[in-house]
Design a protein around this motif. Structure first.
Motif, PDB file in Angstrom:
ATOM      1  N   ASN A 273       0.799  -1.225   0.000  1.00 56.03           N
ATOM      2  CA  ASN A 273       0.000   0.000   0.000  1.00 56.03           C
ATOM      3  C   ASN A 273       0.832   1.275   0.000  1.00 56.03           C
ATOM      4  N   ARG A 274       2.156   1.158   0.085  1.00 57.84           N
ATOM      5  CA  ARG A 274       3.011   2.338  -0.089  1.00 57.84           C
ATOM      6  C   ARG A 274       2.960   2.847  -1.517  1.00 57.84           C
ATOM      7  N   GLN A 275       2.465   2.027  -2.433  1.00 59.77           N
ATOM      8  CA  GLN A 275       2.447   2.396  -3.846  1.00 59.77           C
ATOM      9  C   GLN A 275       1.237   3.251  -4.225  1.00 59.77           C
ATOM     10  N   ILE A 276       0.349   3.523  -3.295  1.00 55.81           N
ATOM     11  CA  ILE A 276      -0.902   4.194  -3.659  1.00 55.81           C
ATOM     12  C   ILE A 276      -0.651   5.577  -4.250  1.00 55.81           C
ATOM     13  N   ARG A 277       0.311   6.324  -3.707  1.00 55.85           N
ATOM     14  CA  ARG A 277       0.604   7.652  -4.265  1.00 55.85           C
ATOM     15  C   ARG A 277       1.062   7.533  -5.723  1.00 55.85           C
ATOM     16  N   ALA A 278       1.945   6.569  -5.983  1.00 54.06           N
ATOM     17  CA  ALA A 278       2.431   6.355  -7.346  1.00 54.06           C
ATOM     18  C   ALA A 278       1.298   5.891  -8.261  1.00 54.06           C
ATOM     19  N   VAL A 279       0.390   5.072  -7.721  1.00 56.38           N
ATOM     20  CA  VAL A 279      -0.773   4.626  -8.496  1.00 56.38           C
ATOM     21  C   VAL A 279      -1.625   5.830  -8.902  1.00 56.38           C
ATOM     22  N   VAL A 280      -1.905   6.701  -7.939  1.00 62.37           N
ATOM     23  CA  VAL A 280      -2.725   7.889  -8.214  1.00 62.37           C
ATOM     24  C   VAL A 280      -2.047   8.778  -9.247  1.00 62.37           C
ATOM     25  N   GLN A 281      -0.767   9.030  -9.070  1.00 66.52           N
ATOM     26  CA  GLN A 281      -0.047   9.906  -9.997  1.00 66.52           C
ATOM     27  C   GLN A 281       0.015   9.306 -11.395  1.00 66.52           C
ATOM     28  N   SER A 282       0.232   8.002 -11.495  1.00 64.83           N
ATOM     29  CA  SER A 282       0.291   7.345 -12.804  1.00 64.83           C
ATOM     30  C   SER A 282      -1.062   7.395 -13.502  1.00 64.83           C
ATOM     31  N   ALA A 283      -2.129   7.112 -12.749  1.00 60.92           N
ATOM     32  CA  ALA A 283      -3.469   7.133 -13.333  1.00 60.92           C
ATOM     33  C   ALA A 283      -3.845   8.538 -13.794  1.00 60.92           C
ATOM     34  N   LEU A 284      -3.541   9.546 -12.976  1.00 60.41           N
ATOM     35  CA  LEU A 284      -3.853  10.922 -13.356  1.00 60.41           C
ATOM     36  C   LEU A 284      -3.034  11.363 -14.569  1.00 60.41           C
ATOM     37  N   ALA A 285      -1.780  10.949 -14.641  1.00 59.46           N
ATOM     38  CA  ALA A 285      -0.951  11.296 -15.795  1.00 59.46           C
ATOM     39  C   ALA A 285      -1.501  10.667 -17.070  1.00 59.46           C
ATOM     40  N   LEU A 286      -1.890   9.390 -16.983  1.00 60.44           N
ATOM     41  CA  LEU A 286      -2.459   8.700 -18.141  1.00 60.44           C
ATOM     42  C   LEU A 286      -3.758   9.364 -18.589  1.00 60.44           C
ATOM     43  N   CYS A 287      -4.641   9.613 -17.628  1.00 54.40           N
ATOM     44  CA  CYS A 287      -5.953  10.164 -17.970  1.00 54.40           C
ATOM     45  C   CYS A 287      -5.866  11.607 -18.454  1.00 54.40           C
ATOM     46  N   SER A 288      -4.993  12.399 -17.848  1.00 52.97           N
ATOM     47  CA  SER A 288      -4.854  13.788 -18.288  1.00 52.97           C
ATOM     48  C   SER A 288      -4.296  13.854 -19.704  1.00 52.97           C
ATOM     49  N   SER A 289      -3.406  12.921 -20.065  1.00 53.53           N
ATOM     50  CA  SER A 289      -2.896  12.875 -21.443  1.00 53.53           C
ATOM     51  C   SER A 289      -4.030  12.588 -22.424  1.00 53.53           C
ATOM     52  N   VAL A 290      -4.873  11.611 -22.075  1.00 54.04           N
ATOM     53  CA  VAL A 290      -6.029  11.300 -22.918  1.00 54.04           C
ATOM     54  C   VAL A 290      -6.973  12.495 -22.997  1.00 54.04           C
ATOM     55  N   TYR A 291      -7.197  13.150 -21.869  1.00 53.38           N
ATOM     56  CA  TYR A 291      -8.110  14.291 -21.834  1.00 53.38           C
ATOM     57  C   TYR A 291      -7.605  15.455 -22.684  1.00 53.38           C
ATOM     58  N   VAL A 292      -6.327  15.791 -22.533  1.00 48.10           N
ATOM     59  CA  VAL A 292      -5.767  16.923 -23.278  1.00 48.10           C
ATOM     60  C   VAL A 292      -5.835  16.653 -24.780  1.00 48.10           C
ATOM     61  N   LEU A 293      -5.423  15.458 -25.204  1.00 43.95           N
ATOM     62  CA  LEU A 293      -5.430  15.131 -26.625  1.00 43.95           C
ATOM     63  C   LEU A 293      -6.849  15.094 -27.183  1.00 43.95           C
ATOM     64  N   THR A 294      -7.774  14.506 -26.429  1.00 42.03           N
ATOM     65  CA  THR A 294      -9.165  14.461 -26.881  1.00 42.03           C
ATOM     66  C   THR A 294      -9.746  15.865 -27.004  1.00 42.03           C
ATOM     67  N   SER A 295      -9.462  16.719 -26.033  1.00 44.71           N
ATOM     68  CA  SER A 295      -9.980  18.082 -26.053  1.00 44.71           C
ATOM     69  C   SER A 295      -9.433  18.868 -27.242  1.00 44.71           C
ATOM     70  N   ILE A 296      -8.121  18.784 -27.448  1.00 45.83           N
ATOM     71  CA  ILE A 296      -7.493  19.543 -28.532  1.00 45.83           C
ATOM     72  C   ILE A 296      -7.989  19.065 -29.895  1.00 45.83           C
ATOM     73  N   PHE A 297      -7.893  17.748 -30.144  1.00 48.09           N
ATOM     74  CA  PHE A 297      -8.233  17.245 -31.471  1.00 48.09           C
ATOM     75  C   PHE A 297      -9.742  17.222 -31.715  1.00 48.09           C
ATOM     76  N   GLY A 298     -10.535  17.019 -30.656  1.00 46.27           N
ATOM     77  CA  GLY A 298     -11.986  17.108 -30.820  1.00 46.27           C
ATOM     78  C   GLY A 298     -12.421  18.507 -31.193  1.00 46.27           C
ATOM     79  N   PHE A 299     -11.830  19.515 -30.528  1.00 48.73           N
ATOM     80  CA  PHE A 299     -12.174  20.901 -30.841  1.00 48.73           C
ATOM     81  C   PHE A 299     -11.621  21.309 -32.211  1.00 48.73           C
ATOM     82  N   LEU A 300     -10.434  20.830 -32.551  1.00 46.84           N
ATOM     83  CA  LEU A 300      -9.889  21.087 -33.885  1.00 46.84           C
ATOM     84  C   LEU A 300     -10.801  20.525 -34.973  1.00 46.84           C
ATOM     85  N   LEU A 301     -11.326  19.345 -34.725  1.00 47.89           N
ATOM     86  CA  LEU A 301     -12.127  18.655 -35.737  1.00 47.89           C
ATOM     87  C   LEU A 301     -13.467  19.325 -35.968  1.00 47.89           C
ATOM     88  N   PHE A 302     -14.124  19.754 -34.900  1.00 46.64           N
ATOM     89  CA  PHE A 302     -15.492  20.267 -35.047  1.00 46.64           C
ATOM     90  C   PHE A 302     -15.621  21.763 -34.774  1.00 46.64           C
TER      91      PHE A 302
END
Length: 463
Positions: A273-302
């Protein structure tokens, strides 16, 4: 203090635990007496499985609304806000983890109960119920719209199955949602351990990536062809009303990052359970990358034609080769993603309902009748809501977004400011005051803006 409770505290205090998950580690449930049981062969969740489960909790229907935030804010402030929300979310989760360990709490509800008593725990449970039921009804409605089609303002948008096979009784909304509920939601909801969903969570993240890759590919193709105009980089505001409208995106962004109700569940099942901070940071990094790319390219497209639910934009002709096929890939992949997100969000919903109805009962995982009854009842409510509520987006903004803000910012900040054990720093308290002010002000503005739009829309035919 009993011997059993001393043992539980020692297990939690050890930085690495491979003990079976018992009821004291069940999130958002009141403490109950210790009983033998559980999953004897379970030695702890892996790091990757925890990251996938938390990422799946984060990436839900909220991603569909993010390109619309670019339309409100403009490209540059929109991306900045997404990144800012990542840091605020990580900070609020860090406060939850730190104060949970200080108070020896193994659940979000236990932490709220330690800080504010029984009423604090019940308030959290109610907020999770409101948020998660609203989210799951939205998921089911989107799945129905994608597969069976929908009619809005007199315009019919054909579903994928309707486009492939024509209109039949077996691809109508009710039947499709019934088959999905019985064939996908119910079996996955019967799993008693959140780590059991790690493979479906990994698949759901992969499907979200498929949606992103296709969207990026379409946008790049149209950029090369020169059929995409330069997007608006900054917001347009010319009076107080248009300025206040900028704050309406905050509840959308908060909802997109809500995962706090599952953090303790995932931490309690981690092999280390010492890994929970790293788990949170990794998940947020992954999801924020998906969010930023989706936002940019979705808005570019439409561009300014981007709808509140960008998935609806893929109903039209994209003006590219194989456009119809790519539309179907985008919609089917995201419908599949939502199907696999459902059990992750359902897991804490069931625990909260059990905590409210049976606060003194034995562990839910040891009572099959109670487990099945609560699971079946909640799934039935969500199924009926998705079939008989024509559109719940407005209600979702009023209830789900408000509850999400409480779960994500207001409650962690309140626990920190309460500071029963005197461990909060001056920086922590300043950050918490900022989060509360931002959350309350933005939600009031969002509710005012939505209410004003509804009143104006309802009154316009009579003018």
């Amino acid at each position: 203090m009993t011997i059993g409770s001393i043992k539980t505290v020692k297990e939690k205090n050890s930085r690495k635990s491979k003990q079976p998950v018992v009821d004291e580690q069940s999130p958002l449930l009141p403490a109950k007496h210790h009983e033998d049981g559980g999953f004897d062969e379970f030695t702890g969740a892996s790091f990757s499985g925890a990251v996938f489960n938390l990422s799946t909790t984060i990436v839900g229907a909220g991603i569909m609304a993010l390109p619309a935030t670019m339309k409100v804010l403009g490209l540059i402030p929109g991306v900045v806000m997404i990144i800012l929300m990542v840091f605020l979310t990580e900070a609020s989760i860090e406060l939850l983890i730190r104060f949970s360990r200080t108070s020896k709490s193994v659940s979000y509800g236990g932490l709220m109960g330690d800080a504010f008593g029984k009423s604090g725990k019940m308030l959290l449970q109610i907020c999770v119920l409101v948020n998660n039921i609203g989210v799951l009804v939205v998921y089911m409605i989107i799945i129905g719209d994608v597969l069976s089609g929908t009619t809005s303002s007199g315009t019919h948008h054909a579903g994928v199955l309707e486009g492939w096979f024509g209109i039949h009784w077996w691809n109508g909304r009710f039947f499709i949602l019934l088959v999905t509920t019985l064939g996908v939601f119910a079996p996955l909801a019967c799993l008693k351990r959140i780590d059991s969903l790690r493979y479906t969570s990994a698949l759901s993240v992969a499907l979200a990536v498929v949606f992103l890759v296709v969207t990026v590919g379409i946008t790049v193709f149209k950029l090369i062809n020169g059929s995409i105009l330069m997007p608006r980089l900054l917001p347009n505001f010319y009076d107080l009303t248009s300025f206040l409208k900028l704050f309406t995106v905050v509840p959308v962004l908060v909802t997109a990052y809500i995962c706090h109700y599952n953090v303790h569940s995932i931490e309690n099942e981690l092999e280390d359970n010492r890994q929970i901070r790293a788990v949170v940071q990794s998940a947020l990094a992954l999801c924020s990358s998906v969010y930023v790319l989706t936002s940019i390219f979705g808005f570019l497209l439409f561009g300014d034609a981007t709808l509140d639910d960008v998935l609806a934009n893929f109903d039209a002709d994209l003006g590219i080769p194989f456009g119809s096929l790519l539309n179907d890939v985008v919609r089917v992949s995201y419908a599949g993603h939502l199907m696999l997100v459902f059990p992750i969000v359902f897991y804490p919903l069931r625990l909260n309902m059990d905590g409210l109805l049976f606060p003194s009962a034995r562990p839910l995982t040891l009572d099959n009748l109670r487990f099945a009854s609560i699971s079946g009842g909640l799934i039935a409510v969500i199924f009926l809501g998705a079939n008989f509520i024509p559109s719940i987006w407005d209600a979702f903004q009023f209830t789900g977004a408000t509850a999400a803000v409480c779960i994500g910012f207001i409650f962690p900040a309140a626990v920190t400011l309460r500071d029963r054990y005197g461990v909060a720093t001056k920086r922590d308290k300043i950050l918490c005051i900022f989060m509360i002010v931002l959350a309350v002000f933005s939600n009031l503005v969002a509710i005012y803006s939505d209410a004003y739009s509804l009143i104006k829309k309802n009154s316009s035919p009579r003018e």
